[in-house]
Write a protein that holds these residues in place. Structure first.
Motif, short mmCIF file in Angstrom:
data_model
loop_
_atom_site.label_atom_id
_atom_site.label_comp_id
_atom_site.label_asym_id
_atom_site.label_seq_id
_atom_site.Cartn_x
_atom_site.Cartn_y
_atom_site.Cartn_z
N LEU A 42 0.81 -1.21 0.00
CA LEU A 42 0.00 0.00 0.00
C LEU A 42 0.85 1.26 0.00
N GLU A 43 0.24 2.34 -0.44
CA GLU A 43 0.86 3.67 -0.41
C GLU A 43 -0.02 4.57 0.45
N PHE A 44 0.61 5.44 1.23
CA PHE A 44 -0.10 6.35 2.12
C PHE A 44 -0.16 7.73 1.48
N ARG A 45 -1.36 8.25 1.28
CA ARG A 45 -1.57 9.59 0.73
C ARG A 45 -2.19 10.44 1.84
N TYR A 46 -1.73 11.67 1.96
CA TYR A 46 -2.27 12.53 3.01
C TYR A 46 -2.26 13.98 2.58
N GLN A 47 -3.02 14.79 3.29
CA GLN A 47 -3.09 16.22 3.06
C GLN A 47 -2.76 16.91 4.38
N ASP A 48 -1.75 17.77 4.38
CA ASP A 48 -1.35 18.51 5.59
C ASP A 48 -2.36 19.59 5.95
N GLN A 49 -2.77 20.34 4.93
CA GLN A 49 -3.70 21.43 5.19
C GLN A 49 -4.66 21.61 4.02
N ARG A 50 -5.82 22.18 4.34
CA ARG A 50 -6.84 22.44 3.34
C ARG A 50 -6.46 23.69 2.54
N ALA A 51 -7.19 23.94 1.48
CA ALA A 51 -6.93 25.11 0.64
C ALA A 51 -7.00 26.42 1.43
N ASP A 52 -7.84 26.44 2.47
CA ASP A 52 -7.97 27.66 3.28
C ASP A 52 -6.87 27.79 4.33
N GLY A 53 -5.94 26.83 4.36
CA GLY A 53 -4.82 26.88 5.30
C GLY A 53 -5.06 26.18 6.62
N SER A 54 -6.30 25.74 6.87
CA SER A 54 -6.59 25.03 8.11
C SER A 54 -6.03 23.62 8.05
N ARG A 55 -5.80 23.08 9.22
CA ARG A 55 -5.22 21.74 9.36
C ARG A 55 -6.16 20.67 8.81
N SER A 56 -5.61 19.68 8.17
CA SER A 56 -6.40 18.59 7.59
C SER A 56 -5.93 17.26 8.16
N ASN A 57 -6.87 16.33 8.30
CA ASN A 57 -6.49 14.97 8.68
C ASN A 57 -6.85 13.99 7.56
N PHE A 58 -7.08 14.51 6.35
CA PHE A 58 -7.43 13.65 5.22
C PHE A 58 -6.27 12.72 4.90
N ASN A 59 -6.60 11.46 4.74
CA ASN A 59 -5.61 10.48 4.32
C ASN A 59 -6.32 9.29 3.69
N ARG A 60 -5.58 8.55 2.91
CA ARG A 60 -6.12 7.29 2.39
C ARG A 60 -4.95 6.37 2.06
N LEU A 61 -5.26 5.09 2.09
CA LEU A 61 -4.30 4.06 1.73
C LEU A 61 -4.69 3.55 0.36
N GLU A 62 -3.73 3.49 -0.56
CA GLU A 62 -4.02 3.08 -1.92
C GLU A 62 -3.11 1.95 -2.34
N SER A 63 -3.65 1.12 -3.20
CA SER A 63 -2.80 0.13 -3.86
C SER A 63 -2.08 0.86 -4.98
N PRO A 64 -0.81 0.57 -5.19
CA PRO A 64 -0.09 1.27 -6.26
C PRO A 64 -0.68 0.90 -7.62
N PRO A 65 -0.53 1.81 -8.59
CA PRO A 65 -1.07 1.51 -9.92
C PRO A 65 -0.39 0.28 -10.52
N ASP A 66 -1.14 -0.48 -11.26
CA ASP A 66 -0.58 -1.66 -11.93
C ASP A 66 0.33 -1.18 -13.06
N ARG A 67 1.57 -1.52 -12.97
CA ARG A 67 2.55 -1.05 -13.96
C ARG A 67 2.95 -2.11 -14.95
N SER A 68 2.06 -3.08 -15.16
CA SER A 68 2.41 -4.14 -16.10
C SER A 68 2.07 -3.79 -17.52
#
Length: 68
Positions: A42-68
């Motif tokens: 898995l890969e961890f994706r996250y957002q430090d802050q929102r567009a308005d500059g406020s703190r964000s806790n957005f995150n998601r775990l993704e399977s890497p793209p299939d590179r075959s």
């Protein structure tokens, strides 16, 4: 995530951010969590802050793209 287990292994991985509500999660130790994370590549994706500059806790775990 309770109910997402299969064949005795962890199912959906999530983080619990106290005070944000949401689904009832089953605590697991970090060793088991990271073993599952690594096993699935898995890969961890996250957002430090929102567009308005406020703190964000957005995150998601993704399977890497299939590179075959």
């Amino acid at each position: 995530m309770p109910g997402s287990e299969y064949n005795g292994h962890l199912g959906v991985l999530r983080f619990d951010f106290p005070g944000y509500g949401g689904a009832v999660l089953r605590p697991v130790d970090w060793e088991e969590w990271f073993a599952t994370f690594d096993e699935r590549g898995l890969e961890f994706r996250y957002q430090d802050q929102r567009a308005d500059g406020s703190r964000s806790n957005f995150n998601r775990l993704e399977s890497p793209p299939d590179r075959s």
